[in-house]
Design a protein around this motif. Sequence first.
Motif, PDB file in Angstrom:
ATOM      1  N   ALA B  43       0.833  -1.201   0.000  1.00 42.86           N
ATOM      2  CA  ALA B  43       0.000   0.000   0.000  1.00 42.86           C
ATOM      3  C   ALA B  43       0.866   1.248   0.000  1.00 42.86           C
ATOM      4  CB  ALA B  43      -0.910  -0.007   1.229  1.00 42.86           C
ATOM      5  N   ALA B  44       0.213   2.382  -0.265  1.00 44.31           N
ATOM      6  CA  ALA B  44       0.941   3.648  -0.348  1.00 44.31           C
ATOM      7  C   ALA B  44       1.381   4.095   1.044  1.00 44.31           C
ATOM      8  CB  ALA B  44       0.051   4.716  -0.980  1.00 44.31           C
ATOM      9  N   ARG B  45       2.548   4.726   1.099  1.00 44.95           N
ATOM     10  CA  ARG B  45       2.985   5.348   2.344  1.00 44.95           C
ATOM     11  C   ARG B  45       2.337   6.714   2.475  1.00 44.95           C
ATOM     12  NH1 ARG B  45       7.851   2.655   4.071  1.00 44.95           N
ATOM     13  NH2 ARG B  45       8.781   1.602   2.289  1.00 44.95           N
ATOM     14  N   LEU B  46       2.178   7.138   3.715  1.00 42.77           N
ATOM     15  CA  LEU B  46       1.639   8.478   3.941  1.00 42.77           C
ATOM     16  C   LEU B  46       2.588   9.524   3.348  1.00 42.77           C
ATOM     17  CD1 LEU B  46      -0.616  10.113   5.387  1.00 42.77           C
ATOM     18  CD2 LEU B  46       0.874  10.200   7.374  1.00 42.77           C
ATOM     19  N   GLU B  47       3.889   9.343   3.631  1.00 47.84           N
ATOM     20  CA  GLU B  47       4.880  10.220   3.019  1.00 47.84           C
ATOM     21  C   GLU B  47       5.953   9.357   2.373  1.00 47.84           C
ATOM     22  OE1 GLU B  47       5.892  12.941   6.246  1.00 47.84           O
ATOM     23  OE2 GLU B  47       3.746  13.371   6.212  1.00 47.84           O
ATOM     24  N   ALA B  48       6.243   9.668   1.130  1.00 43.15           N
ATOM     25  CA  ALA B  48       7.245   8.889   0.415  1.00 43.15           C
ATOM     26  C   ALA B  48       8.567   8.957   1.165  1.00 43.15           C
ATOM     27  CB  ALA B  48       7.417   9.431  -1.001  1.00 43.15           C
ATOM     28  N   ASP B  49       9.220   7.801   1.264  1.00 44.35           N
ATOM     29  CA  ASP B  49      10.450   7.743   2.024  1.00 44.35           C
ATOM     30  C   ASP B  49      11.476   6.993   1.179  1.00 44.35           C
ATOM     31  OD1 ASP B  49      12.519   7.276   3.739  1.00 44.35           O
ATOM     32  OD2 ASP B  49      11.217   6.971   5.479  1.00 44.35           O
ATOM     33  N   ALA B  50      12.405   7.745   0.609  1.00 41.36           N
ATOM     34  CA  ALA B  50      13.367   7.157  -0.322  1.00 41.36           C
ATOM     35  C   ALA B  50      14.208   6.085   0.367  1.00 41.36           C
ATOM     36  CB  ALA B  50      14.275   8.245  -0.894  1.00 41.36           C
ATOM     37  N   ALA B  51      14.552   6.307   1.641  1.00 41.37           N
ATOM     38  CA  ALA B  51      15.426   5.372   2.355  1.00 41.37           C
ATOM     39  C   ALA B  51      14.735   4.035   2.572  1.00 41.37           C
ATOM     40  CB  ALA B  51      15.851   5.974   3.687  1.00 41.37           C
ATOM     41  N   GLN B  52      13.421   4.031   2.580  1.00 39.04           N
ATOM     42  CA  GLN B  52      12.714   2.794   2.891  1.00 39.04           C
ATOM     43  C   GLN B  52      11.995   2.202   1.685  1.00 39.04           C
ATOM     44  OE1 GLN B  52      10.587   4.389   6.324  1.00 39.04           O
ATOM     45  NE2 GLN B  52      11.554   2.820   7.587  1.00 39.04           N
ATOM     46  N   GLY B  53      12.405   2.619   0.522  1.00 38.11           N
ATOM     47  CA  GLY B  53      11.843   1.966  -0.657  1.00 38.11           C
ATOM     48  C   GLY B  53      10.754   2.765  -1.346  1.00 38.11           C
ATOM     49  N   GLY B  54      10.805   4.086  -1.197  1.00 34.91           N
ATOM     50  CA  GLY B  54       9.936   4.934  -2.014  1.00 34.91           C
ATOM     51  C   GLY B  54       8.525   5.094  -1.516  1.00 34.91           C
ATOM     52  N   GLU B  55       7.610   5.154  -2.467  1.00 38.13           N
ATOM     53  CA  GLU B  55       6.257   5.589  -2.148  1.00 38.13           C
ATOM     54  C   GLU B  55       5.370   4.482  -1.605  1.00 38.13           C
ATOM     55  OE1 GLU B  55       4.597   7.406  -5.581  1.00 38.13           O
ATOM     56  OE2 GLU B  55       5.802   9.231  -5.375  1.00 38.13           O
ATOM     57  N   ARG B  56       5.764   3.237  -1.853  1.00 35.87           N
ATOM     58  CA  ARG B  56       4.881   2.155  -1.449  1.00 35.87           C
ATOM     59  C   ARG B  56       5.526   1.252  -0.412  1.00 35.87           C
ATOM     60  NH1 ARG B  56       0.249   2.395  -4.077  1.00 35.87           N
ATOM     61  NH2 ARG B  56      -0.402   0.286  -3.605  1.00 35.87           N
ATOM     62  N   PHE B  57       4.656   0.685   0.422  1.00 33.68           N
ATOM     63  CA  PHE B  57       5.129  -0.198   1.480  1.00 33.68           C
ATOM     64  C   PHE B  57       4.680  -1.609   1.144  1.00 33.68           C
ATOM     65  CE2 PHE B  57       4.066  -2.558   5.335  1.00 33.68           C
ATOM     66  CZ  PHE B  57       5.270  -2.502   6.032  1.00 33.68           C
ATOM     67  N   ASP B  58       5.612  -2.545   1.267  1.00 35.19           N
ATOM     68  CA  ASP B  58       5.283  -3.939   0.999  1.00 35.19           C
ATOM     69  C   ASP B  58       5.539  -4.722   2.281  1.00 35.19           C
ATOM     70  OD1 ASP B  58       4.938  -6.467   0.166  1.00 35.19           O
ATOM     71  OD2 ASP B  58       6.360  -6.383  -1.507  1.00 35.19           O
ATOM     72  N   SER B  59       4.480  -5.334   2.836  1.00 34.84           N
ATOM     73  CA  SER B  59       4.626  -5.976   4.142  1.00 34.84           C
ATOM     74  C   SER B  59       5.561  -7.186   4.069  1.00 34.84           C
ATOM     75  CB  SER B  59       3.265  -6.385   4.694  1.00 34.84           C
ATOM     76  OG  SER B  59       2.758  -7.495   3.996  1.00 34.84           O
ATOM     77  N   ALA B  60       5.805  -7.694   2.851  1.00 35.21           N
ATOM     78  CA  ALA B  60       6.704  -8.842   2.718  1.00 35.21           C
ATOM     79  C   ALA B  60       8.131  -8.473   3.123  1.00 35.21           C
ATOM     80  CB  ALA B  60       6.689  -9.351   1.274  1.00 35.21           C
ATOM     81  N   THR B  61       8.466  -7.180   3.014  1.00 32.70           N
ATOM     82  CA  THR B  61       9.830  -6.749   3.369  1.00 32.70           C
ATOM     83  C   THR B  61      10.068  -6.819   4.874  1.00 32.70           C
ATOM     84  OG1 THR B  61       9.173  -4.440   3.568  1.00 32.70           O
ATOM     85  CG2 THR B  61       9.953  -5.155   1.410  1.00 32.70           C
ATOM     86  N   MET B  62       9.007  -6.997   5.657  1.00 36.54           N
ATOM     87  CA  MET B  62       9.158  -7.045   7.112  1.00 36.54           C
ATOM     88  C   MET B  62       9.535  -8.442   7.595  1.00 36.54           C
ATOM     89  SD  MET B  62       8.590  -3.956   7.736  1.00 36.54           S
ATOM     90  CE  MET B  62       8.605  -3.915   9.522  1.00 36.54           C
ATOM     91  N   GLU B  63       9.529  -9.394   6.702  1.00 38.77           N
ATOM     92  CA  GLU B  63       9.801 -10.768   7.112  1.00 38.77           C
ATOM     93  C   GLU B  63      11.174 -10.895   7.748  1.00 38.77           C
ATOM     94  OE1 GLU B  63       8.131 -13.738   4.228  1.00 38.77           O
ATOM     95  OE2 GLU B  63       9.776 -14.926   5.083  1.00 38.77           O
ATOM     96  N   GLY B  64      11.245 -11.717   8.772  1.00 40.42           N
ATOM     97  CA  GLY B  64      12.524 -11.924   9.444  1.00 40.42           C
ATOM     98  C   GLY B  64      12.703 -11.036  10.651  1.00 40.42           C
ATOM     99  N   GLN B  65      11.782 -10.103  10.877  1.00 42.31           N
ATOM    100  CA  GLN B  65      11.870  -9.299  12.100  1.00 42.31           C
ATOM    101  C   GLN B  65      10.505  -9.174  12.781  1.00 42.31           C
ATOM    102  OE1 GLN B  65      13.047  -5.255  11.250  1.00 42.31           O
ATOM    103  NE2 GLN B  65      12.154  -5.335   9.199  1.00 42.31           N
ATOM    104  N   ILE B  66      10.564  -8.964  14.083  1.00 46.82           N
ATOM    105  CA  ILE B  66       9.341  -8.734  14.848  1.00 46.82           C
ATOM    106  C   ILE B  66       8.915  -7.292  14.596  1.00 46.82           C
ATOM    107  CG2 ILE B  66       8.325  -8.742  17.149  1.00 46.82           C
ATOM    108  CD1 ILE B  66      10.719 -10.563  17.971  1.00 46.82           C
ATOM    109  N   TRP B  67       7.644  -7.085  14.335  1.00 45.69           N
ATOM    110  CA  TRP B  67       7.192  -5.705  14.149  1.00 45.69           C
ATOM    111  C   TRP B  67       5.785  -5.497  14.696  1.00 45.69           C
ATOM    112  CZ3 TRP B  67       3.643  -4.416   9.844  1.00 45.69           C
ATOM    113  CH2 TRP B  67       3.306  -5.525   9.057  1.00 45.69           C
ATOM    114  N   VAL B  68       5.464  -4.225  14.858  1.00 46.62           N
ATOM    115  CA  VAL B  68       4.167  -3.860  15.429  1.00 46.62           C
ATOM    116  C   VAL B  68       3.394  -3.059  14.394  1.00 46.62           C
ATOM    117  CG1 VAL B  68       3.052  -2.416  17.165  1.00 46.62           C
ATOM    118  CG2 VAL B  68       4.974  -3.866  17.824  1.00 46.62           C
TER     119      VAL B  68
END
Lengths: 161, 182
Positions: B43-68
């Motif tokens: 889904a889209a990020r509220l604010e685009a963040d170049a360091a974290q992969g641009g405008e969209r967030f992919d929950s698959a990238t969270m794999e391997g870590q605990i997150w909230v």
Amino acid sequence: MSQNLVRVAVRLSVVLMSLASLASLHAAEPMVSFETDLQRARYERMLEEYRCLKCQNQNLAGSNAALAGDLRREIRQQILAGADDQSIDTYLVARYGEFVRYRPRFSLNTLVLWLTPAVLLLVGLAVGVRMARRSAGGTQGTMTEQSPDTLAAARELLRKS
Amino acid sequence: MATRLLPLAVFLILGAFLFVGLSRDPSEIPSPLINKPAPVFEAARLEADAAQGGERFDSATMEGQIWVLNVWASWCGPCIAEHPFLVEFAATHDAIPVIGLNYKDDPSDASAWLVRHGDPFDTVISDTDGDVGLDFGVYGVPETFLIDAAGRVRYKHVGPLDAQSMQEKFLPAVRTVMESPS
């Protein structure tokens, strides 16, 4: 004069009642389009069958909550996409749990829920039958247990009065 | 004798059920997602963040870590009460990213809200239509999900986190997950 007043009052209440029934027909989104009448019928039936979790004692058809609107939209989209009732049900239950259904499935978890009314009915019947038997037997018992002397005394009393 | 005691027995059983029923919170519905894989979404990020992969967030990238995943909105009153506890949690748990799911909100209202109340989130997802929320079975904002390294939902809190629920429920759940992260 007073007849006129009554007539006006009756008309006014008829108008108000029809307005109220119109308002309750659809809580939101009166314009929902479908390709076939069957799809619409399925949609309307499903809205009756599932609970709005935000306002727990209303179904999706009757709720104004935003969440109910979202779920109505989702159900409509899935019906239009050709999903069958079973897969829509699975979709909703996977996300919101068994509680989303107004008619819970018969499972180990819902066993007590389903069986309690039947068990209570049986217990009630059993108690009723026992009480009826006891009272029927009781009156007969008291009559036959009277000694001839007592019966004669009672008859004497009745005859005198 | 047994029949005399029957009403008492019925009363005690009924009383026990009612007592348990009273002490429960009817708005707390057990999530069917517990110990199941969290929905994977993009889904889209509220604010685009170049360091974290641009405008969209992919929950698959969270794999391997605990997150909230914290579901919130600027229109949500209890979220303000919860916010300091989230800020505190994020500040003391560097290893656990806190992702905000901005649920059915206006993006500019959401940004203004974060400026005003502080931003504990590693990133904020903009879920204007509530689609991601629907996948997670969100029904009352705020809601907080604890997801383990294998991508499973391990704990869900409905309603605002406060001092008590943090101490007694959420932090213990975090500790349990950190001990067995997948």
